[in-house]
Design a protein around this motif. Structure first.
Motif, PDB file in Angstrom:
ATOM      1  N   ILE A 117      -9.510   0.910  12.914  1.00  0.00           N
ATOM      2  CA  ILE A 117     -10.267   1.307  11.678  1.00  0.00           C
ATOM      3  C   ILE A 117     -11.120   0.392  11.051  1.00  0.00           C
ATOM      4  N   HIS A 144      -3.543  -6.308  11.300  1.00  0.00           N
ATOM      5  CA  HIS A 144      -4.868  -7.321  11.299  1.00  0.00           C
ATOM      6  C   HIS A 144      -4.657  -8.128  12.389  1.00  0.00           C
ATOM      7  N   HIS A 151       1.556  -4.960   8.274  1.00  0.00           N
ATOM      8  CA  HIS A 151       2.193  -4.435   7.214  1.00  0.00           C
ATOM      9  C   HIS A 151       2.742  -3.102   7.567  1.00  0.00           C
ATOM     10  N   GLU A 181      -5.154 -11.599   4.767  1.00  0.00           N
ATOM     11  CA  GLU A 181      -5.835 -10.414   5.702  1.00  0.00           C
ATOM     12  C   GLU A 181      -7.503 -11.037   5.378  1.00  0.00           C
ATOM     13  N   SER A 230      -8.877  -4.393  12.722  1.00  0.00           N
ATOM     14  CA  SER A 230      -7.829  -3.832  11.932  1.00  0.00           C
ATOM     15  C   SER A 230      -7.424  -2.329  12.520  1.00  0.00           C
ATOM     16  N   ARG A 259       0.881  -1.199  -0.019  1.00  0.00           N
ATOM     17  CA  ARG A 259       0.088  -0.072   0.151  1.00  0.00           C
ATOM     18  C   ARG A 259       0.898   1.167   0.085  1.00  0.00           C
ATOM     19  N   THR A 318       6.521  -7.170   5.983  1.00  0.00           N
ATOM     20  CA  THR A 318       5.306  -7.875   6.544  1.00  0.00           C
ATOM     21  C   THR A 318       5.613  -8.753   7.646  1.00  0.00           C
ATOM     22  N   ARG A 371      -0.207  -0.972   9.420  1.00  0.00           N
ATOM     23  CA  ARG A 371      -1.334  -1.519   9.238  1.00  0.00           C
ATOM     24  C   ARG A 371      -1.451  -3.051   9.901  1.00  0.00           C
ATOM     25  N   PHE A 383      -2.119   2.282  18.301  1.00  0.00           N
ATOM     26  CA  PHE A 383      -2.718   1.595  17.164  1.00  0.00           C
ATOM     27  C   PHE A 383      -4.265   2.050  17.305  1.00  0.00           C
ATOM     28  N   ALA A 388      -4.616   1.083  12.642  1.00  0.00           N
ATOM     29  CA  ALA A 388      -3.711   1.792  11.889  1.00  0.00           C
ATOM     30  C   ALA A 388      -2.784   2.503  12.879  1.00  0.00           C
TER      31      ALA A 388
END
Length: 417
Positions: free
Chosen positions: A373, A343, A336, A302, A310, A140, A236, A341, A370, A312
């Motif tokens: 989101i 999860h 990631h 994911e 999730s 991303r 990752t 990001r 964190f 961010a």
């Protein structure tokens, strides 16, 4: 009410509603139109009768989401699957919403280009679905999110009116950027019918390296300090339980790290050398198409079954996980790192670290930088997800203007009363 006659489309367009269940709840009827005019006709009829409509693509993620309060009609858009216009020299492509990511990748890669979109199960994920979810994968930061790549869109609003926003090339993009707000709207504003994208030249080379790491290495903040300067396309971290679902990533160590670079060959070789100096010899080194396959595998992770939280964060290295390493919380985790990001896939277990209530997890992770989101398969949190409040309010105001009868059922999440 006989919805078949109400919607006015030929019975041949009817499909089995059971295939469109959201968390086990199916709509009253499902239609598969084959033209944008049929989409418009179905929406107009649904609006006239106060029906709630949910647009569907491949259903990769939507089937696991909670159904809206009104779920009368599922609109399957996969028959709208043409590539309308492809200009390799201009790095632009226009396609209908039902074409799959895999088909788009095949088309652009044949001309030496790269499709800057990623999503789980690319063989079934559709362009419209990926845009509506603003979905992305491990790259991303390197390639941008869908809302960064979209140039324009043709879409249908709740009363069936077909509208356009943006254009087919960068210089023609002007006016209000409704097409960008469609990205992430999850079908709550309108039905994306067609979209124009800005493509990328394919990199000269790409390489992925897979490392087996223990918790102490993840917690070593100094170990990761050089990586932001290396600008990896992929960095990752996958917890052991999640990694073991993929034969390439599976290993007995607590974590698997995937580091990848794309670009000119000398640069990629140099970045790989610096990575080996930091992390040691990789378990695997995958070049070219094998690396691309691995990027897709990371996107697929994911979409693990079950609840998903999730987050961010402003962190951009795996060292951000250091405060979370106790217990089993990260066994089913995918981070990631370059764009922060994370999860998490909570599941019951013997260790309290894996069984914390979702609210407690959210609060604890917020304390470590964190922000939540997204929550799938878990009842919504109050207050609303903080990073989405402002953009959600904007979408709510646009929804009032474009869909006053609330035909697009998934837009209820932005309802302002």
């Amino acid at each position: 009410m006989d919805l078949t006659s109400t919607l006015g489309l030929d019975a041949a367009r009817l499909v089995d509603p059971a295939r469109y269940a959201m968390s086990g709840r199916a709509p009253r009827v499902a239609l598969k139109p084959i033209t944008r005019e049929e989409v418009s006709e179905a929406l107009r009829a649904a609006s006239d009768d106060g029906l709630g409509v949910v647009p569907w693509g491949g259903g990769v993620a939507l089937s696991r989401e909670r159904a809206p309060k009104r779920y009368d009609l599922a609109l399957d858009l996969r028959a709208l699957d043409r590539i309308v216009e492809f200009e390799p020299e201009d790095l632009t492509l226009t396609a209908e919403c039902g074409v799959t990511l895999e088909a788009l990748r095949d088309a652009v890669s044949a001309r030496g280009l790269d499709l800057p979109l990623e999503a789980g199960e690319a063989w079934g994920a559709t362009l419209g679905g990926v845009l509506a979810a603003n979905a992305s994968g491990a790259r991303r930061l390197a390639i941008g999110a869908p809302r960064d790549r979209i140039l324009g869109a043709r879409f249908a609003i709740g009363d069936g009116t077909i509208a356009r926003s943006g254009g087919k090339v960068v210089k023609n993009v002007a006016g209000y950027g409704i097409h960008r707000l469609l990205c992430g709207s999850r079908g709550g504003i309108g039905v994306i019918l067609e979209a124009s994208l800005k493509l990328l030249p394919a990199p000269e080379t790409r390489t992925a390296m897979v490392f087996a790491l223990e918790a102490a290495q993840i917690a070593n903040v100094a170990l990761w300090s050089r990586f932001p300067r290396l600008e990896p396309a992929v960095l990752t971290i996958v917890g052991r339980a999640a990694a073991n679902l993929n034969p390439v990533l599976a290993h007995r160590t607590a974590f698997t790290a995937i580091v990848g670079f794309e670009g000119e060959a000398p640069h990629v070789d140099e970045m790989c050398k610096l990575t080996r100096e930091a992390l040691g010899t990789p378990r695997l080194k995958l070049p070219g198409q094998s690396a691309t396959t691995l990027w897709q595998a990371l996107a697929d992770l994911e979409e693990l079954q079950g609840p998903r939280l999730s987050f961010a964060g402003a962190h951009n290295t795996p060292g951000a996980l250091a405060p979370l390493l106790s217990g089993r919380l990260l066994e089913r985790a995918v981070l990631h790192a370059p764009f922060g990001r994370l999860h998490l896939f909570p599941e019951p277990g013997a260790d309290s670290g894996a069984t914390l209530p979702a609210e407690t997890l959210v609060r604890d992770l917020h304390a470590h930088g964190f922000a939540l989101i997204g929550a799938r398969g878990i009842e919504p949190f109050e207050p609303p997800l903080a990073p989405q409040v402002a953009v959600g309010a904007l979408r709510a105001s646009i929804r009032v203007a474009l869909d006053p009868r609330c035909t697009m059922a998934l837009g209820e999440r932005w309802a302002t009363g």
